[in-house]
Design an enzyme around this catalytic site. Structure first.
Site, PDB file in Angstrom:
ATOM      1  N   ASN A 216       0.816  -1.230  -0.032  1.00 36.36           N
ATOM      2  CA  ASN A 216      -0.106  -0.060  -0.214  1.00 36.36           C
ATOM      3  C   ASN A 216       0.983   1.172   0.010  1.00 36.36           C
ATOM      4  OD1 ASN A 216      -2.070  -1.739   0.500  1.00 36.36           O
ATOM      5  ND2 ASN A 216      -2.928  -0.685   2.124  1.00 36.36           N
ATOM      6  N   LYS A 345     -16.289   0.046  11.655  1.00 37.66           N
ATOM      7  CA  LYS A 345     -14.942  -0.728  11.674  1.00 37.66           C
ATOM      8  C   LYS A 345     -14.694  -0.839  13.332  1.00 37.66           C
ATOM      9  CE  LYS A 345     -12.427   0.088   8.415  1.00 37.66           C
ATOM     10  NZ  LYS A 345     -11.557   0.547   7.286  1.00 37.66           N
TER      11      LYS A 345
HETATM   12  O1  C5P Z   1      -9.612  -3.081   7.482  1.00 39.12           O
HETATM   13  P1  C5P Z   1      -8.872  -1.610   7.104  1.00 39.12           P
HETATM   14  O2  C5P Z   1      -7.755  -1.957   6.357  1.00 39.12           O
HETATM   15  O3  C5P Z   1      -9.661  -0.563   6.672  1.00 39.12           O
HETATM   16  O4  C5P Z   1      -8.501  -1.327   8.611  1.00 39.12           O
HETATM   17  C1  C5P Z   1      -7.391  -0.392   8.813  1.00 39.12           C
HETATM   18  C2  C5P Z   1      -6.665  -0.541  10.248  1.00 39.12           C
HETATM   19  O5  C5P Z   1      -6.710  -1.726  10.457  1.00 39.12           O
HETATM   20  C3  C5P Z   1      -5.542   0.153  10.523  1.00 39.12           C
HETATM   21  O6  C5P Z   1      -5.515   0.642  11.807  1.00 39.12           O
HETATM   22  C4  C5P Z   1      -4.727  -0.960  10.085  1.00 39.12           C
HETATM   23  O7  C5P Z   1      -3.445  -0.512  10.759  1.00 39.12           O
HETATM   24  C5  C5P Z   1      -5.232  -1.980  10.621  1.00 39.12           C
HETATM   25  N1  C5P Z   1      -4.972  -3.299   9.827  1.00 39.12           N
HETATM   26  C6  C5P Z   1      -4.154  -4.185  10.200  1.00 39.12           C
HETATM   27  N2  C5P Z   1      -3.867  -5.490   9.702  1.00 39.12           N
HETATM   28  C7  C5P Z   1      -4.468  -5.444   8.461  1.00 39.12           C
HETATM   29  C8  C5P Z   1      -5.374  -4.616   8.065  1.00 39.12           C
HETATM   30  C9  C5P Z   1      -5.453  -3.463   8.749  1.00 39.12           C
HETATM   31  O8  C5P Z   1      -3.717  -4.042  11.395  1.00 39.12           O
HETATM   32  N3  C5P Z   1      -4.439  -6.839   7.934  1.00 39.12           N
END
Ligand code: C5P
Length: 407
Positions: A216, A345
């Site tokens: 990303n 979320k």
């Molecule tokens: O589900 P999403 O990616 O939108 O969620 C974002 C949050 O979840 C952020 O705090 C990100 O650091 C965390 N995250 C994580 N592990 C993942 C995906 C997201 O810790 N595999």
């Protein structure tokens, strides 16, 4: 003997690596001063170091065996080099020579000192000392920068008369300054002193093959700013970071990782903590199997990548049955319906707060990689919109919220 006044060094264990510089003699006094303050000191003396001080004088002062040899059978049986590198609260290299620094940058492990430095999971401080030309050389300066990026704390040399007869920068910091740096490291003061906070930051790289990866966009700036802000309030901060171009924040323990699986393992190894803040832009997927060799182009045929989902670190930490931090904070990049999406979320992940980035108002590119951020803080109590602000300011506000939470 311990000093009457309480020192933050009391009860702490130092692994002192004495490098091959004329300033090595200062380490004898250093050992006495830190021992007076209640610190225990184990020492590795490099071959170069042995030219300036003897194992006998070091052991006489430290009251411990002095280690010199990577391949010593008796040492390895009594105290393996891995244990030596781990059974300390801090590793200090003094004097750190130009050669030692170059080896540290390259990850060379060709003797006991460099092997311990590569094997340690503890914070490392270096106190460089050398001729001023050597110190100012582009190669050394490049190495200092890289070491700082790698999370190593540098106690800069001072200027003055050098042993070689020249005058300039390169003198080992005075013993009292070395002691002060050690004490400073162990003395977090401020409202969050005694709290341990884990922060994930930056992107993760998910290898497709030895040369390609999925990631990303993330500069890591926001996570690093939060690490600095929390350390300024006295917290013990562990920063688990994907690849970034940023310097490690001062007095923060940085673990550099690449993949989501490595980030999760590093977080779990760093628990317990009072707070976990997941700022990292973790890649959602990785390929089911990393190819061992570079995938070749095959005459217009497009390779089909089989993807699997990465672990959700935020969700796993939020639902940890034995070690859940008291406060778990997630981030969410949203482009619409910010408050509702973030609330959903919060529930889905099981965390306590969500910091929702509005990546629609300032166009997505400038939040990711830019210096400003516009966020809302979503908690069980509701949503709070913060004005667009510098990421350092957003970090300070979040740190203050965390401080309030614990008072
Ligand atoms: O589900 P999403 O990616 O939108 O969620 C974002 C949050 O979840 C952020 O705090 C990100 O650091 C965390 N995250 C994580 N592990 C993942 C995906 C997201 O810790 N595999």
């Amino acid at each position: 003997m311990t000093l009457e006044t309480h020192s933050s060094l009391e009860g702490k264990r130092l692994l002192l690596i004495i490098g091959g510089g004329i300033a090595a003699y200062k380490c004898l006094d250093l050992i006495r001063r830190v021992k007076e303050r209640g610190m225990t000191v184990r020492t590795i003396l490099t071959k170069g170091g042995e030219q300036f001080v003897t194992p006998l004088s070091v052991s006489g002062l430290s009251g411990e065996k002095t280690y010199t040899d990577l391949f010593s059978l008796t040492d390895e049986v009594e105290m393996g080099h891995i244990r030596l590198s781990r059974e300390a609260d801090l590793v200090l290299v003094a004097p750190a020579t130009a050669d030692m620094m170059a080896k540290m940058v390259a990850g060379i492990a060709d003797n006991l000192a460099t092997t311990a430095l590569l094997a340690t999971d503890k914070p490392v401080m270096i106190a460089p000392s050398m001729n001023s030309r050597m110190w100012e050389h582009a190669a050394t300066q490049r190495n200092v920068k890289q070491l700082q990026k790698d999370g190593i704390h540098v106690i800069n040399p001072t200027s003055g008369d050098l042993a070689c007869g020249e005058v300039g920068a390169g003198r080992l910091a005075e013993v009292e300054d070395l002691v002060a740096a050690l004490e400073g490291f162990f003395t977090p003061t401020g409202p969050l002193a005694g709290r341990h906070i884990i922060i994930t930051a930056g992107p993760t790289y998910e290898a497709i093959d030895p040369v390609r990866y999925i990631a990303n966009r993330s500069s890591g700036k926001q996570g690093y700013a939060i690490a600095r802000a929390l350390r300024e309030l006295g917290a013990k901060v562990s920063l688990i970071s994907g690849p970034t171009n940023l310097d490690a924040p001062k007095n923060v323990t940085v673990t550099n990782i690449e993949s989501a699986n490595e980030m999760l393992a590093a977080c779990q190894n760093t628990l317990p903590a009072d707070v976990a803040i997941c700022v990292a832009a973790v890649a959602d997927w990785r390929t089911s199997q990393e190819a061992a060799q570079k995938i070749k182009k095959q005459g217009g045929q497009i390779p089909a990548l089989q993807m699997v989902e990465n672990p959700d670190i935020l969700k796993i930490l939020s639902n940890d049955a034995t070690n859940r931090p008291t406060l778990v904070v997630g981030f969410a990049a949203e482009t619409e319906n910010i408050s509702n999406n973030a609330k959903a979320k919060l529930k889905r992940k099981g965390c306590d707060w969500i910091v929702a980035n509005d990546v629609s108002t300032t166009d997505g590119q400038s939040v990711m990689g830019g210096d400003h951020n516009r966020v809302s803080l979503i908690t069980a109590a509701g949503a709070e919109e913060w004005d667009n602000a510098h990421k350092d300011e957003v970090a300070r506000r979040l740190a203050q919220k965390i401080e309030k939470h614990f008072t």
